[in-house]
Structure formats: C-alpha cells, structure tokens
Design a protein around this motif. Structure first.
Motif, mmCIF file in Angstrom:
data_model
loop_
_atom_site.group_PDB
_atom_site.id
_atom_site.type_symbol
_atom_site.label_atom_id
_atom_site.label_comp_id
_atom_site.label_asym_id
_atom_site.label_seq_id
_atom_site.Cartn_x
_atom_site.Cartn_y
_atom_site.Cartn_z
ATOM 1 N N GLN A 186 -26.954 16.449 21.760
ATOM 2 C CA GLN A 186 -25.743 15.979 22.425
ATOM 3 C C GLN A 186 -24.525 16.140 21.514
ATOM 4 O OE1 GLN A 186 -25.644 14.818 25.602
ATOM 5 N NE2 GLN A 186 -27.813 15.216 25.795
ATOM 6 N N MET A 187 -24.547 15.413 20.401
ATOM 7 C CA MET A 187 -23.334 15.304 19.592
ATOM 8 C C MET A 187 -23.331 16.215 18.366
ATOM 9 S SD MET A 187 -22.671 11.195 19.833
ATOM 10 C CE MET A 187 -24.355 10.792 19.374
ATOM 11 N N TRP A 188 -24.514 16.554 17.857
ATOM 12 C CA TRP A 188 -24.575 17.303 16.604
ATOM 13 C C TRP A 188 -23.982 18.712 16.709
ATOM 14 C CZ3 TRP A 188 -24.173 17.293 11.766
ATOM 15 C CH2 TRP A 188 -24.667 18.323 10.958
ATOM 16 N N PRO A 189 -24.290 19.482 17.782
ATOM 17 C CA PRO A 189 -23.774 20.861 17.815
ATOM 18 C C PRO A 189 -22.257 20.933 17.720
ATOM 19 C CG PRO A 189 -25.527 20.607 19.420
ATOM 20 C CD PRO A 189 -25.202 19.221 18.919
ATOM 21 N N LEU A 190 -21.562 20.053 18.412
ATOM 22 C CA LEU A 190 -20.101 20.081 18.371
ATOM 23 C C LEU A 190 -19.594 19.552 17.027
ATOM 24 C CD1 LEU A 190 -17.658 20.809 20.067
ATOM 25 C CD2 LEU A 190 -17.575 18.452 20.872
ATOM 26 N N ALA A 191 -20.236 18.479 16.532
ATOM 27 C CA ALA A 191 -19.840 17.878 15.248
ATOM 28 C C ALA A 191 -19.919 18.927 14.131
ATOM 29 C CB ALA A 191 -20.754 16.701 14.932
ATOM 30 N N LYS A 192 -21.008 19.646 14.107
ATOM 31 C CA LYS A 192 -21.277 20.700 13.119
ATOM 32 C C LYS A 192 -20.181 21.761 13.166
ATOM 33 C CE LYS A 192 -24.405 23.630 14.654
ATOM 34 N NZ LYS A 192 -25.714 24.088 15.202
ATOM 35 N N TYR A 193 -19.856 22.155 14.374
ATOM 36 C CA TYR A 193 -18.868 23.205 14.587
ATOM 37 C C TYR A 193 -17.488 22.767 14.079
ATOM 38 C CZ TYR A 193 -16.103 26.625 17.185
ATOM 39 O OH TYR A 193 -15.227 27.608 17.532
ATOM 40 N N ALA B 21 -16.783 11.952 9.353
ATOM 41 C CA ALA B 21 -15.593 11.843 10.204
ATOM 42 C C ALA B 21 -15.782 12.610 11.513
ATOM 43 C CB ALA B 21 -14.360 12.362 9.471
ATOM 44 N N ASN B 22 -16.759 13.522 11.531
ATOM 45 C CA ASN B 22 -16.993 14.341 12.724
ATOM 46 C C ASN B 22 -18.220 13.930 13.527
ATOM 47 O OD1 ASN B 22 -15.006 16.686 12.927
ATOM 48 N ND2 ASN B 22 -15.478 16.592 10.749
ATOM 49 N N TYR B 23 -19.002 13.009 12.953
ATOM 50 C CA TYR B 23 -20.247 12.633 13.632
ATOM 51 C C TYR B 23 -20.260 11.125 13.829
ATOM 52 C CZ TYR B 23 -25.173 12.694 14.866
ATOM 53 O OH TYR B 23 -26.363 12.572 15.541
ATOM 54 N N PRO B 24 -20.331 10.684 15.095
ATOM 55 C CA PRO B 24 -20.091 9.263 15.365
ATOM 56 C C PRO B 24 -21.226 8.314 14.959
ATOM 57 C CG PRO B 24 -20.534 10.457 17.406
ATOM 58 C CD PRO B 24 -20.496 11.468 16.306
#
Lengths: 259, 259
Positions: free
Chosen positions: B213-220, B183-186
């Motif tokens: 690009q997207m993983w650091p924020l998704a993880k957080y 749900a957090n990783y597109p």
C-alpha cells in the motif's frame, strides 16, 4: 501417441548412464500442447508456432518456460515425464486428464435462467466468461430458457499431448539463482545475481520496482525456492536508483572575449 | 496570540547569531494544534496530551513528526515559522486560514435531497462522511428536505494555533538518510542506512517488505528527497531474508552402546 521417453531409456539403460533431470532441476522448456482429439494447437512457448496456428497473442511474451522440475508447479504427468528427460532431445507425451487438470466435475456446472442476464442487459453466448460471486465459469451451452455455466478448469476432463524440449538447465549457482527468480515471475525480465558463500544478492529489475501486483508474491515465493532448490540460506534483494549522468557541458571556446 | 518567534529574533539579532533551520532541514517536531476559537485540542504528536484532551486514537502511533522544512509538505504558515525556529525552544504561533488550509469555498457545498438517502436506506446525520462519486464530503447541516454536504477540507476557513518544539535535527548524513525515509513513510519504523561516498544504502524494515500500500510510493518519493535534501546521488534499498538459525541439536551422550 507413443511415449518416446520410455523407449529411449529402455534402449540405453544397459549401455550408458543417461543424464536426466532430478527433483529441483531448474530448466527452460519449449513446448507445444494440444488437447487430444483436436488438431488445433492449444498453447505453446514458440511465437512462430502460435502464429502459424492462428493463436498468437501479442500480450504474451513468447519464450521458453523457466521452471523447477518435480516441485508440483507443472501438471503431474508433464512433471514426472520431465524427470526422465535429457537436454536438447525432442519428446512427445500423452497425458491423461487424471494427470493433467483432473476429471470434469458435473456438480461444478450451474444453470442460470436467461431472465437473469436480461435483467442486467447482458446477451449471453457460448464461451462467455461469467462471474458467479465466489467463482468464475464459462457458458458451455444455452437452451431456450437457461445458460449452463461450467466452473471446471477449461482443460478438466481432457487428455493432453505435449511436444517439448528441455532447452537448457541452470547448473552454475549464479545462473540457477537467476532462473529460479524467473520461474517465479511471469514477466520477461532477466535477474542478475551475485553469490557470497550461502548468500545470494539479487538485483531487482526495473519493472519489478514499480510492480505492486506480481512482484511482492514472486519475491516471497522465490526466497523459499532459492533455499530449497538453489542451496542458498540468505537472500538479499537490492533495488538500485542510480543518478542519471548529466551530459557534459560544452567547453567554452578558448580565447572567447569577455563582454 | 503573540508570534513569539519574531520577538525572540528581534531581541537577539544584534547580539548573537541565532542558529535556526533552513530549507531542507530534516527535523522532528512535537506539536499541539487547536482551531482558533475552540479550547479543544484538535491534533497532537503527544500521547499524553491526546489522552488528556479525550481525542486519543489507538490507531495512531504518537511520536514526534519527522519532516523536511521549507519543502511545502507542511501548511505554509507552519513551514515558514519553522524556518526561524531554534531546536528545543517552545513556540506558539497563530496561522490564518490563508496560510493553513485556505478559505472555505461555498461552491464546494452541495445539497442532496433527503429522498436520495432514503432510497439507499441510509439515515443521514451531521458529520456523516458522504461519497459523491469523484469527491468526498461531510454533512454539515440537515433541513426538512435536504442535506448540505461540505466537500471543503475540514479545516478550510479556520485559523489554527500551533504550540510546538523542534525536538531534534538530523545533521549527520547517516541519521539524515534515516529521517528522510521516516518523513516519507507514515508507519513507526526505524531505517538503518550506510553511506559510501555519494551513495546511501537503506535497509528495508520488516513491515515495509510486505507493505504494497504505502511502501512503493514512499520509496519513490524518498529517492527524490535523499537526492534533494540528503545530498546523495545513488540510493540502494536492500531487503534481507536471513535464514533463521536452527537450535543446535543435543549432543548424544558419549559411550552410547550401538544396537
């Protein structure tokens, strides 16, 4: 500048086995470095030395350099000298430009008409960094009409002098894994590791968790080095997000009356 | 457009307990979405539907949307409708602009003299994306002398119609953890997880290892959601770098003569 390491080895060779480094040794080194012909310290790992020489930079975490010997990550002359070094001994070595940052290439000096700077409202001065599209350089000379921009490495064509000590070597596999990580990551963090057979698990330090600049590449390179120099096959990186403990609530005084 | 969910609930309320979603339910939803007044499909999770409507985009991984209900990550009208939905049932719901992307704000429409475009050698057309420094917009109208650039959300002021089905809900904690990650990783990846008490260990999928690009924020964000909706306290992310197995060497034929 005498090459003291050679002297030491010749002297001892017949009597005792000198324990020196080998390719892949993971070490910490303290050093001071000068450009030959200049008395001014150019670079060092030592905070006091930097301060005394007036080149202290608060952005730099002064600490021994963690590196891997014989792997080509240091300049050739320093790397090969280190191969014969002993831990704890002080050495001084002169390195020719050829074994440092190479010869100065005149074709990498470009001339820019001063009118170009004027158009962009920039006042050029010697040592100013200039971006030339694909490449960068520094202004080495200015005439009435032109600026000379030198795109060579700032130390190209220079002989260097290092005074150094190998202050430690990681022999224990766990320590070695941590130091190999450190050799690949420029910030001052410590890496905890656990070993299980041919596998090593590295705990990702707090600053690396949020570092999208340097950590991804460091991690990638470290896997190769852990295999090549640490003797590991499998590498696991673990990021921990531990729930902060709530402070315990105060115990309500006994016998408190209910309202 | 009738709000079928309300009908169903009223009808059943007196007889059976209808099992519906609640805030924090982790679900997969298939949907089709239209702007009211238009027969043209605007958005969907279904590849066939997109193809049939001529809006298929090969860049989009068509798959049910994994999301968390009641958390405000969907538009308000859809989110609240989902709270009363049952798994596997088909629903259709009309959502007013107020409960979708809000009213259209005329003050967010700017006019740009056409001369500005000409200066930059750009030929403006309706629907062209325009960058206005801090904000972006699309050209909604062009007159003889000016372009109108609308910086509202493209769906601002529009009533929407959704046809949807909740195709699954993650109840098992392990599955729930994986879906919360999703749900957090597109991107279309699967997350494997292991649970030990209040701790969950997520295996980082291959594409995430190199995604800065997207993983650091998704993880957080995922750490927060795993705590809020998964009931976990500690989260561990593990990146595995397993040594590829070498193909076994051929066995040398027995009785081979030595040279």
């Amino acid at each position: 500048m005498n090459n003291s390491i050679t002297n030491v080895r010749n002297y001892n060779a017949a009597f005792i086995k000198v324990i020196t480094m080998e390719k892949g040794s993971v070490v910490k080194i303290d050093y001071e470095m000068w450009v030959e012909g200049s008395e001014k310290l150019f670079d060092t790992t030592k905070e006091d030395a930097a301060r005394n020489a007036g080149i202290h930079n608060p952005q730099i975490p002064y600490a021994p350099l963690t590196t891997i010997i014989g792997d080509g990550r240091l300049i050739k002359g320093f790397d090969s000298h280190l191969l014969a070094a002993e831990i704890g001994k002080d050495y001084e070595v002169a390195i020719s430009a050829k074994d440092a940052y190479g010869a100065h290439d005149p074709s990498k000096v470009q001339t820019i008409p001063l009118i170009q700077f004027k158009k962009q409202n920039v006042k050029p001065h010697v040592d100013m960094q200039v971006n030339l599209g694909q490449t960068q350089g520094r202004i080495s000379r200015i005439t009435d009409s032109r600026a000379f921009v030198d795109c060579n490495h700032p130390l190209a064509g220079k002989s260097l002098r290092y005074r150094y000590t190998v202050v430690g070597e990681a022999k224990d596999p766990c320590k070695k894994a941590g130091w190999i990580m450190k050799a690949n990551y420029p910030r001052e963090v410590e890496f905890e590791s656990e070993i299980d057979g041919k596998s090593v698990t590295i705990k990702v330090p707090e600053p690396c968790k949020y570092d999208v600049q340097m950590w991804p590449l460091a991690k990638y390179r470290a896997v190769g080095d852990l295999r090549n120099f640490g003797g590991f096959e499998n590498v696991f990186f673990v990021e921990e997000y531990i729930m902060p403990q709530q402070p315990e609530k105060e115990v309500v005084a006994e016998g408190k009356k209910e309202d």
